[in-house]
Motif scaffolding. Sequence first.
Motif, mmCIF file in Angstrom:
data_model
loop_
_atom_site.group_PDB
_atom_site.id
_atom_site.type_symbol
_atom_site.label_atom_id
_atom_site.label_comp_id
_atom_site.label_asym_id
_atom_site.label_seq_id
_atom_site.Cartn_x
_atom_site.Cartn_y
_atom_site.Cartn_z
ATOM 1 N N THR A 1 38.064 -23.206 -0.596
ATOM 2 C CA THR A 1 39.061 -22.581 0.158
ATOM 3 C C THR A 1 40.510 -22.974 -0.319
ATOM 4 N N ASP B 1 32.836 -24.749 -1.500
ATOM 5 C CA ASP B 1 33.093 -24.218 -0.488
ATOM 6 C C ASP B 1 32.413 -24.816 0.518
ATOM 7 N N TYR C 1 34.739 -21.876 -7.473
ATOM 8 C CA TYR C 1 35.212 -22.237 -6.245
ATOM 9 C C TYR C 1 34.116 -22.099 -5.093
ATOM 10 N N ARG D 1 41.265 -21.782 -3.863
ATOM 11 C CA ARG D 1 41.623 -20.507 -3.904
ATOM 12 C C ARG D 1 42.999 -20.176 -3.703
ATOM 13 N N SER D 2 43.349 -20.891 -2.286
ATOM 14 C CA SER D 2 44.712 -20.428 -1.882
ATOM 15 C C SER D 2 45.833 -21.033 -2.744
ATOM 16 N N TYR E 1 38.989 -28.440 6.332
ATOM 17 C CA TYR E 1 39.146 -27.463 5.371
ATOM 18 C C TYR E 1 38.310 -27.566 4.238
ATOM 19 N N SER E 2 37.772 -26.344 3.924
ATOM 20 C CA SER E 2 36.691 -26.331 2.645
ATOM 21 C C SER E 2 37.760 -26.484 1.344
#
Length: 150
Positions: free
Chosen positions: A77, A124, A120, A80-81, A73-74
């Motif tokens: 990302t 990434d 962000y 951001r979530s 997983y980035s």
Amino acid sequence: MKLSAFADVCLRTVMVLGAPGVGQLTSREISELVGVPYNHVAKAVVELRTLGLLEVTRGRHGGAQITERGLAYSVGTLLRSLDWREDVVDCTTHDAVGNCPLSAGCRLRSALKSAREAFYASLDSLTVTDICENSPAITLLPFPTVRHNA
């Protein structure tokens, strides 16, 4: 850019669980390793499970374990979530009775949104594995002598 306390706990949790050779750990064990209250780690584990980064087994021999998806997983990302804020700044007056009088044509608000996205975006290409492998900080952690393996 300041991360929320919740995002920080989530990052600490995936870093510990993503460390090479770590199997299942309970939320209590993670809490002790990262120096965060148990209830905060428990909430982070629920959110990370919802995102598909962790597998969680309940019961006496249960615990959380990072998934392959979680390792790949980035970081950008993930952050951001975990960032539920719509705006970087709160465009209300200091006494919270109304909107800022400058908000109608404000360019700062969109510039700050762009800056947050750039922050962000710079993360990434970094994966959870990247921040865990060969990390001197993680190798210094006093992992439990008995690890729970699925």
